[in-house]
Design a protein around this motif. Structure first.
Motif, PDB file in Angstrom:
ATOM      1  N   UNK A 134       0.832  -1.212   0.000  1.00  0.00           N
ATOM      2  CA  UNK A 134       0.000   0.000   0.000  1.00  0.00           C
ATOM      3  C   UNK A 134       0.864   1.259   0.000  1.00  0.00           C
ATOM      4  N   UNK A 135       1.729   1.378   1.007  1.00  0.00           N
ATOM      5  CA  UNK A 135       2.498   2.624   1.165  1.00  0.00           C
ATOM      6  C   UNK A 135       3.526   2.799   0.049  1.00  0.00           C
ATOM      7  N   UNK A 136       4.348   1.771  -0.193  1.00  0.00           N
ATOM      8  CA  UNK A 136       5.395   1.899  -1.208  1.00  0.00           C
ATOM      9  C   UNK A 136       4.843   2.093  -2.625  1.00  0.00           C
ATOM     10  N   UNK A 137       3.819   1.337  -3.076  1.00  0.00           N
ATOM     11  CA  UNK A 137       3.281   1.618  -4.416  1.00  0.00           C
ATOM     12  C   UNK A 137       2.727   3.032  -4.558  1.00  0.00           C
ATOM     13  N   UNK A 138       2.081   3.553  -3.507  1.00  0.00           N
ATOM     14  CA  UNK A 138       1.568   4.916  -3.572  1.00  0.00           C
ATOM     15  C   UNK A 138       2.702   5.927  -3.721  1.00  0.00           C
ATOM     16  N   UNK A 139       3.778   5.736  -2.950  1.00  0.00           N
ATOM     17  CA  UNK A 139       4.938   6.618  -3.075  1.00  0.00           C
ATOM     18  C   UNK A 139       5.586   6.463  -4.445  1.00  0.00           C
ATOM     19  N   UNK A 140       5.661   5.226  -4.942  1.00  0.00           N
ATOM     20  CA  UNK A 140       6.256   4.983  -6.253  1.00  0.00           C
ATOM     21  C   UNK A 140       5.521   5.679  -7.378  1.00  0.00           C
ATOM     22  N   UNK A 141       4.192   5.715  -7.302  1.00  0.00           N
ATOM     23  CA  UNK A 141       3.417   6.427  -8.326  1.00  0.00           C
ATOM     24  C   UNK A 141       3.794   7.908  -8.339  1.00  0.00           C
ATOM     25  N   UNK A 142       3.929   8.504  -7.152  1.00  0.00           N
ATOM     26  CA  UNK A 142       4.315   9.907  -7.078  1.00  0.00           C
ATOM     27  C   UNK A 142       5.705  10.150  -7.643  1.00  0.00           C
ATOM     28  N   UNK A 143       6.661   9.254  -7.349  1.00  0.00           N
ATOM     29  CA  UNK A 143       8.034   9.427  -7.831  1.00  0.00           C
ATOM     30  C   UNK A 143       8.102   9.291  -9.355  1.00  0.00           C
ATOM     31  N   UNK A 144       7.502   8.231  -9.897  1.00  0.00           N
ATOM     32  CA  UNK A 144       7.590   7.986 -11.332  1.00  0.00           C
ATOM     33  C   UNK A 144       6.818   9.049 -12.111  1.00  0.00           C
ATOM     34  N   UNK A 145       5.637   9.397 -11.649  1.00  0.00           N
ATOM     35  CA  UNK A 145       4.864  10.429 -12.341  1.00  0.00           C
ATOM     36  C   UNK A 145       5.561  11.787 -12.260  1.00  0.00           C
ATOM     37  N   UNK A 146       6.216  12.065 -11.127  1.00  0.00           N
ATOM     38  CA  UNK A 146       6.984  13.303 -11.021  1.00  0.00           C
ATOM     39  C   UNK A 146       8.158  13.320 -11.987  1.00  0.00           C
ATOM     40  N   UNK A 147       8.828  12.173 -12.141  1.00  0.00           N
ATOM     41  CA  UNK A 147       9.938  12.092 -13.090  1.00  0.00           C
ATOM     42  C   UNK A 147       9.446  12.244 -14.529  1.00  0.00           C
TER      43      UNK A 147
END
Length: 467
Positions: A385-398
């Motif tokens: 839950x937590x890591x995939x949500x953070x990953x979406x923010x990182x990849x979409x930000x990149x």
């Protein structure tokens, strides 16, 4: 907009005409007023539902393949069949570790990786490192919230930080290219690019696991074991001296030195020696730095850091990046292509062998010692839950800042790295240190069981984001 207007009119209809007859009449009136817009809205909603369902089926197929092979591994590891028990599992594990995985990594990287592609894929090592460090931070929160016992803190940090960025993507991504029906482009191109992304992910993950995660687990495990040893030695020494005073003569030299330090004469001599050394011999700063670097290098387990899969990754990168090596070894016209073909043939056995071993290892979780439910729930929340949500923010930000290669499959692999269950290497580390082996089996069983559902849902959502 029109769907909202239609809903308002239907609500007014129900208020003004409560009878079924009037409702039928006014629904007919609404359809006659907005026929085109209503059909357009309904058609878009149906297309979205069908598209989501197709993506769900596409994402489900690779996960089902993993589950089926894992179930076979668990089935043949049962006591009734006794095929993949310890006497057979350990040799197969050694074959995967020393032969299959290095051959797969070296052959795949040699064929797919070039200097140009390595420059394009520069964000992947950073992405994996971010997933590991953020997972470590979440793991620390899990330790504080659940009050994890000291001897299990290294295990919790390892499970929260290191995802299975090698084995599972190596199965999921190629299968996804075949099942997506051209969603990621041509199947052959998708397979070739996907293998490049996944093998680089596996290589980077292997380096991080055996350098970063290994040392975290080692530090926390050694701290807990040292505390237990100190407490045990204190208890045994006190009880021994109380029972038999003659045991004082059998003390170790280290204990004798500690006793002698409390004498006044030795105390004065020690102060004189310290003062003399401080005045006469001043150690240069460069020598201090070199000594510290030497001590740090001695603490790092180079044998674990340069594991066979890591060495295979380095060899594959060198062959792929150095053009003369690639021309000699890779390609239909290469004079030494038989070497690369043989390595590729050996490496093809890695994926089924790894997956069978995962099933056999998960079976041990049914016989493992009990672990608190709060601890397992914390690790599951972090990993799924937590890591995939953070990953979406990182990849979409990149993507927003133009830092990523525009290939949707590449973005999918980056997102997938945040949604994977713990790395199987964590169980190897617990066996190496001899702490938390039963608890690790239980945690692996719980997380991989949840991954069957979470991976399917996250893969569906990730495909919807990138396509």
């Amino acid at each position: 907009m029109f769907s909202g207007l239609i809903n308002i009119l239907m609500f007014m209809q129900r208020q003004l005409y409560p009878s079924a007859k009037h409702q039928q009449r006014d629904s007919f009136i609404l359809h006659s007023i907005f026929p085109e817009h209503l059909n357009l809205v309904l058609g878009i909603e149906k297309e979205k539902a069908m598209e989501f369902w197709k993506l769900f089926i596409v994402a489900l197929m690779p996960v089902l393949k993993v589950l089926l092979i894992t179930a076979v591994g668990a089935f043949i590891a049962l006591d009734r069949f006794d095929i993949l028990k310890d006497h057979a599992g350990k040799p197969l594990n050694c074959m995967v570790y020393y032969v299959f995985a290095p051959a797969l990594l070296s052959s795949s990287l040699a064929k797919t990786l070039t200097l140009k592609s390595l420059v394009i894929l520069w964000f992947m090592p950073i992405n994996v490192l971010l997933s590991f460090t953020i997972g470590t931070a979440f793991g620390w929160l899990v330790i504080k919230i659940t009050r994890t016992p000291r001897h299990l803190q290294g295990l919790v940090l390892g499970c929260c930080s290191a995802g299975n960025v090698g084995n599972l993507p190596l199965i999921i991504v190629p299968a996804l290219c075949k099942e997506s029906n051209g969603s990621f482009g041509d199947v052959e191109v998708c397979y070739r690019n996907g293998m490049a992304y996944v093998t680089l992910s596996m290589a980077v993950g292997s380096i991080y696991i055996w350098s970063y995660v290994y040392n975290i687990v080692r530090i926390y495990t050694c701290e807990s074991s040292n505390l237990n040893k100190v407490d045990g030695s204190r208890i045994t020494s006190v009880s021994a001296t109380e029972r038999d005073p003659e045991n004082l003569s059998n003390c170790s030299t280290g204990q004798l030195v500690n006793v002698e330090k409390f004498s006044p004469e030795n105390n004065q001599m020690g102060q004189l020696e310290i003062g003399f050394t401080n005045r006469e011999a001043k150690v240069p700063k460069t020598e201090k730095i070199m000594k510290r670097l030497k001590v740090t290098a001695e603490k790092i387990n180079l044998k674990a850091l340069f594991a066979p899969p890591t060495i295979g990754s380095i060899v594959g990168m060198v062959i792929g990046i150095v053009a003369p090596f690639q021309k000699v070894l890779v390609g239909d016209n290469a004079p030494l292509r038989v070497v690369e073909d043989s390595a590729s043939m050996i490496g093809d056995a890695a994926i089924p062998a790894m997956t069978l071993l995962i099933g056999a290892n998960l079976l041990k979780g049914l016989k493992g010692s009990g672990v608190r439910i709060s601890l397992i729930a914390g690790i599951i929340i972090v990993r799924f839950i937590a890591l995939p949500a953070v990953g979406i923010g990182i990849v979409k930000g990149a993507v927003h800042f133009g830092l990523l290669h525009p290939d949707p499959l590449y973005q999918f692999v980056l997102l997938l790295q945040f949604a994977l269950p713990p790395a199987v290497a964590i169980s190897t580390m617990t066996q190496l240190f001899g702490v938390g082996q039963g608890e690790c089996s239980v945690i692996m069983l719980a997380t991989y069981s949840c991954a069957a559902v979470s991976l399917t849902l996250w893969c569906t959502f990730f495909m919807w984001l990138v396509l």
